[in-house]
Motif scaffolding. Structure first.
Motif, PDB file in Angstrom:
ATOM      1  N   THR A   1       0.748  -1.171  -0.045  1.00  0.00           N
ATOM      2  CA  THR A   1       0.173   0.060  -0.004  1.00  0.00           C
ATOM      3  C   THR A   1       0.884   1.255   0.180  1.00  0.00           C
ATOM      4  OG1 THR A   1       0.029   0.238   2.425  1.00  0.00           O
ATOM      5  CG2 THR A   1      -1.652  -1.401   1.431  1.00  0.00           C
ATOM      6  N   SER A   2       0.203   2.412  -0.397  1.00  0.00           N
ATOM      7  CA  SER A   2       0.922   3.492  -0.276  1.00  0.00           C
ATOM      8  C   SER A   2       1.540   3.861   1.093  1.00  0.00           C
ATOM      9  CB  SER A   2       0.248   4.708  -0.610  1.00  0.00           C
ATOM     10  OG  SER A   2      -0.069   4.612  -2.248  1.00  0.00           O
ATOM     11  N   GLU A   3       0.688   3.732   2.111  1.00  0.00           N
ATOM     12  CA  GLU A   3       0.852   3.781   3.440  1.00  0.00           C
ATOM     13  C   GLU A   3       2.387   2.948   3.836  1.00  0.00           C
ATOM     14  OE1 GLU A   3      -2.685   5.125   2.643  1.00  0.00           O
ATOM     15  OE2 GLU A   3      -2.067   3.257   2.329  1.00  0.00           O
ATOM     16  N   GLN A   4       2.536   1.960   3.346  1.00  0.00           N
ATOM     17  CA  GLN A   4       3.604   0.777   3.621  1.00  0.00           C
ATOM     18  C   GLN A   4       4.842   1.465   2.953  1.00  0.00           C
ATOM     19  OE1 GLN A   4       1.929  -2.790   2.174  1.00  0.00           O
ATOM     20  NE2 GLN A   4       1.826  -3.671   4.302  1.00  0.00           N
ATOM     21  N   VAL A   5       4.577   1.940   1.868  1.00  0.00           N
ATOM     22  CA  VAL A   5       5.954   2.675   1.190  1.00  0.00           C
ATOM     23  C   VAL A   5       6.165   3.535   2.007  1.00  0.00           C
ATOM     24  CG1 VAL A   5       6.601   3.598  -0.972  1.00  0.00           C
ATOM     25  CG2 VAL A   5       4.958   1.708  -1.003  1.00  0.00           C
ATOM     26  N   VAL A   6       5.381   4.511   2.462  1.00  0.00           N
ATOM     27  CA  VAL A   6       5.901   5.687   3.056  1.00  0.00           C
ATOM     28  C   VAL A   6       6.725   5.284   4.477  1.00  0.00           C
ATOM     29  CG1 VAL A   6       4.904   7.815   4.480  1.00  0.00           C
ATOM     30  CG2 VAL A   6       4.150   7.289   2.184  1.00  0.00           C
ATOM     31  N   ARG A   7       6.008   4.273   5.239  1.00  0.00           N
ATOM     32  CA  ARG A   7       6.524   4.113   6.571  1.00  0.00           C
ATOM     33  C   ARG A   7       7.808   3.541   6.339  1.00  0.00           C
ATOM     34  NH1 ARG A   7       1.074   2.646   7.581  1.00  0.00           N
ATOM     35  NH2 ARG A   7       1.402   0.553   7.082  1.00  0.00           N
ATOM     36  N   GLU A   8       8.039   2.677   5.319  1.00  0.00           N
ATOM     37  CA  GLU A   8       9.518   1.874   5.257  1.00  0.00           C
ATOM     38  C   GLU A   8      10.347   3.011   4.588  1.00  0.00           C
ATOM     39  OE1 GLU A   8       9.620  -1.905   3.621  1.00  0.00           O
ATOM     40  OE2 GLU A   8       7.734  -2.287   4.177  1.00  0.00           O
ATOM     41  N   SER A   9       9.832   3.888   3.674  1.00  0.00           N
ATOM     42  CA  SER A   9      10.903   5.024   3.481  1.00  0.00           C
ATOM     43  C   SER A   9      11.464   5.860   4.346  1.00  0.00           C
ATOM     44  CB  SER A   9      10.073   5.542   2.487  1.00  0.00           C
ATOM     45  OG  SER A   9       9.791   4.842   1.073  1.00  0.00           O
ATOM     46  N   LEU A  10      10.559   6.154   5.365  1.00  0.00           N
ATOM     47  CA  LEU A  10      10.915   7.246   6.440  1.00  0.00           C
ATOM     48  C   LEU A  10      11.923   6.370   7.217  1.00  0.00           C
ATOM     49  CD1 LEU A  10       7.483   8.983   7.039  1.00  0.00           C
ATOM     50  CD2 LEU A  10       9.861   9.980   5.720  1.00  0.00           C
ATOM     51  N   LYS A  11      11.452   5.040   7.409  1.00  0.00           N
ATOM     52  CA  LYS A  11      12.319   4.168   8.381  1.00  0.00           C
ATOM     53  C   LYS A  11      13.910   3.961   7.666  1.00  0.00           C
ATOM     54  CE  LYS A  11       8.990   1.392  10.541  1.00  0.00           C
ATOM     55  NZ  LYS A  11       8.432   0.013  10.783  1.00  0.00           N
ATOM     56  N   ALA A  12      13.904   4.140   6.340  1.00  0.00           N
ATOM     57  CA  ALA A  12      15.082   3.614   5.820  1.00  0.00           C
ATOM     58  C   ALA A  12      15.933   5.206   5.730  1.00  0.00           C
ATOM     59  CB  ALA A  12      14.920   3.482   4.448  1.00  0.00           C
ATOM     60  N   LEU A  13      15.175   6.420   5.829  1.00  0.00           N
ATOM     61  CA  LEU A  13      15.948   7.701   5.721  1.00  0.00           C
ATOM     62  C   LEU A  13      16.522   7.915   7.138  1.00  0.00           C
ATOM     63  CD1 LEU A  13      16.247  10.227   4.016  1.00  0.00           C
ATOM     64  CD2 LEU A  13      14.204  11.079   5.444  1.00  0.00           C
ATOM     65  N   GLU A  14      15.970   7.416   8.143  1.00  0.00           N
ATOM     66  CA  GLU A  14      16.163   7.618   9.583  1.00  0.00           C
ATOM     67  C   GLU A  14      17.483   6.677   9.769  1.00  0.00           C
ATOM     68  OE1 GLU A  14      12.911   6.475  11.918  1.00  0.00           O
ATOM     69  OE2 GLU A  14      11.597   8.567  11.266  1.00  0.00           O
ATOM     70  N   ARG A  15      17.666   5.647   9.050  1.00  0.00           N
ATOM     71  CA  ARG A  15      18.798   4.672   9.272  1.00  0.00           C
ATOM     72  C   ARG A  15      19.842   5.094   8.445  1.00  0.00           C
ATOM     73  NH1 ARG A  15      14.948   0.330   8.187  1.00  0.00           N
ATOM     74  NH2 ARG A  15      15.831   0.151   6.141  1.00  0.00           N
ATOM     75  N   GLY A  16      19.641   6.396   7.577  1.00  0.00           N
ATOM     76  CA  GLY A  16      20.824   6.482   6.955  1.00  0.00           C
ATOM     77  C   GLY A  16      21.028   5.719   5.547  1.00  0.00           C
ATOM     78  N   ASP A  17      20.185   5.008   5.093  1.00  0.00           N
ATOM     79  CA  ASP A  17      20.131   4.073   3.942  1.00  0.00           C
ATOM     80  C   ASP A  17      20.288   5.101   2.532  1.00  0.00           C
ATOM     81  OD1 ASP A  17      20.305   2.130   5.852  1.00  0.00           O
ATOM     82  OD2 ASP A  17      18.175   1.674   5.001  1.00  0.00           O
ATOM     83  N   SER A  18      20.798   4.668   1.646  1.00  0.00           N
ATOM     84  CA  SER A  18      21.130   5.225   0.371  1.00  0.00           C
ATOM     85  C   SER A  18      19.745   4.863  -0.402  1.00  0.00           C
ATOM     86  CB  SER A  18      22.363   5.026  -0.400  1.00  0.00           C
ATOM     87  OG  SER A  18      22.422   3.721  -0.734  1.00  0.00           O
ATOM     88  N   ILE A  19      19.299   3.522  -0.386  1.00  0.00           N
ATOM     89  CA  ILE A  19      18.141   2.980  -1.085  1.00  0.00           C
ATOM     90  C   ILE A  19      17.403   1.994  -0.199  1.00  0.00           C
ATOM     91  CG2 ILE A  19      19.991   1.024  -1.880  1.00  0.00           C
ATOM     92  CD1 ILE A  19      18.243   1.465  -4.473  1.00  0.00           C
ATOM     93  N   VAL A  20      16.231   1.818  -0.562  1.00  0.00           N
ATOM     94  CA  VAL A  20      15.389   0.709  -0.085  1.00  0.00           C
ATOM     95  C   VAL A  20      14.219   0.248  -0.993  1.00  0.00           C
ATOM     96  CG1 VAL A  20      13.653   2.687   0.659  1.00  0.00           C
ATOM     97  CG2 VAL A  20      13.865   0.398   2.057  1.00  0.00           C
ATOM     98  N   VAL A  21      14.435  -1.111  -1.072  1.00  0.00           N
ATOM     99  CA  VAL A  21      13.327  -1.911  -1.933  1.00  0.00           C
ATOM    100  C   VAL A  21      12.221  -2.158  -1.013  1.00  0.00           C
ATOM    101  CG1 VAL A  21      12.992  -3.863  -3.473  1.00  0.00           C
ATOM    102  CG2 VAL A  21      15.275  -2.465  -3.652  1.00  0.00           C
ATOM    103  N   ILE A  22      11.114  -1.860  -1.715  1.00  0.00           N
ATOM    104  CA  ILE A  22       9.968  -2.183  -0.936  1.00  0.00           C
ATOM    105  C   ILE A  22       8.940  -3.349  -1.480  1.00  0.00           C
ATOM    106  CG2 ILE A  22       7.894  -1.205   0.328  1.00  0.00           C
ATOM    107  CD1 ILE A  22       9.546   1.524   0.502  1.00  0.00           C
ATOM    108  N   GLY A  23       8.812  -4.092  -0.724  1.00  0.00           N
ATOM    109  CA  GLY A  23       7.789  -5.276  -1.034  1.00  0.00           C
ATOM    110  C   GLY A  23       8.104  -6.411  -0.594  1.00  0.00           C
ATOM    111  N   GLY A  24       7.421  -7.575  -1.022  1.00  0.00           N
ATOM    112  CA  GLY A  24       7.469  -8.814  -0.612  1.00  0.00           C
ATOM    113  C   GLY A  24       8.991  -9.802  -1.064  1.00  0.00           C
ATOM    114  N   PHE A  25       9.010 -10.781  -0.734  1.00  0.00           N
ATOM    115  CA  PHE A  25      10.107 -11.687  -1.600  1.00  0.00           C
ATOM    116  C   PHE A  25      10.380 -11.566  -2.743  1.00  0.00           C
ATOM    117  CE2 PHE A  25      11.514 -15.652  -3.237  1.00  0.00           C
ATOM    118  CZ  PHE A  25      12.851 -15.681  -2.807  1.00  0.00           C
TER     119      PHE A  25
END
Length: 261
Positions: free
Chosen positions: A207-231
């Motif tokens: 969902t869009s909400e999942q994308v947003v939450r995981e993106s903001l978590k990755a930003l807080e971790r200092g990641d350069s990239i995050v791939v969002i979805g299942g296996f």
């Protein structure tokens, strides 16, 4: 309070970013083409979260649009702490037979507007030694995609560009993240003119909400990239490392071609 500027904010992932950030007590500058949708969203967020929401009704494919956005922010005396380059669109079809003007507009929105807005706001962040940028890419960035060729290429550009900026700007305290979601429950397939039968085969994983939450978590971790979805999403993002390019292209062309093409 910090302030975030979000492009493509009237629906989908952009709207979800606005709602999540508003809940986190962040003031907003929302950019999109639809005045009605932006005004409705702004009123809702202001009433519910008691934050400041400014709207800028602008088509970022128009000449000088990014200048207008930057000048409007400057005139309001706002400091942008988080820039979210989310605006973009796709178009399904054989490139040679597609409308040329629409293809150019895709480049203008998906690439040029993103680059220009980043170039306008990044120097201020570096000077303050604080700030963040999220650029929205896609799972399609990881391999050439027949019949959405330009869209996938534009998203590949965003991945490369964003990760390079992440490396350049760490020393200045500025975080840069590129987020690459798999299929999301939005109007993407309808707006991109995907054949219904082909769109129906694609499982909407996030969902869009999942994308947003995981993106903001990755930003807080200092990641350069995050791939969002299942296996399957993570598997596809790595597929080009193991399957010969010619073989992969053959498979993708067969998969995405419809009988009407």
């Amino acid at each position: 309070m910090s302030t975030a500027l979000i492009t493509g904010a009237s629906g989908g992932i952009g709207k979800a970013f606005a709602e999540e950030l508003a809940a986190r007590n962040t003031n907003l500058v929302l950019v999109a083409r639809s005045k009605e949708q932006l005004s409705k969203l702004a009123s809702h967020l202001q009433e519910q979260y008691k934050i400041q929401v400014d709207i800028l009704v602008k088509d970022l494919t128009e000449p000088g649009a990014t200048d207008t956005v930057f000048d409007a922010v400057k005139a309001k005396g706002l400091t942008i702490d988080l820039l979210i380059n989310n605006a973009g669109f796709a178009h399904y079809g054989d490139f040679a037979e597609s409308d040329g003007e629409r293809q150019i507009k895709m480049v203008q929105l998906n690439i040029l507007a993103l680059v220009d807005l980043t170039h306008k706001f990044l120097p201020q962040m570096r000077q303050r030694r604080s700030g963040s940028i999220i650029n929205v890419s896609s799972l399609t960035a990881f391999q050439p995609m027949p019949y959405i060729s330009l869209y996938a290429a534009s998203k590949a550009f965003i991945v490369s560009f964003s990760q390079a900026l992440w490396a350049e700007n760490r020393q200045y305290g500025v975080r840069v993240l590129v987020t690459c979601p798999g299929p999301v429950e939005t109007n993407f397939f309808t707006e991109a003119n995907f054949p219904p039968a082909l769109a129906a085969k694609t499982n909407k994983i996030s969902t869009s909400e999942q994308v947003v939450r995981e993106s903001l978590k990755a930003l807080e971790r200092g990641d350069s990239i995050v791939v969002i979805g299942g296996f399957s999403t993570h598997f596809i993002s790595r597929l080009s490392r193991f399957v010969p390019r010619r073989t992969l292209l053959y498979i993708l062309e067969k998969q995405f071609k419809t009988k009407t093409l």
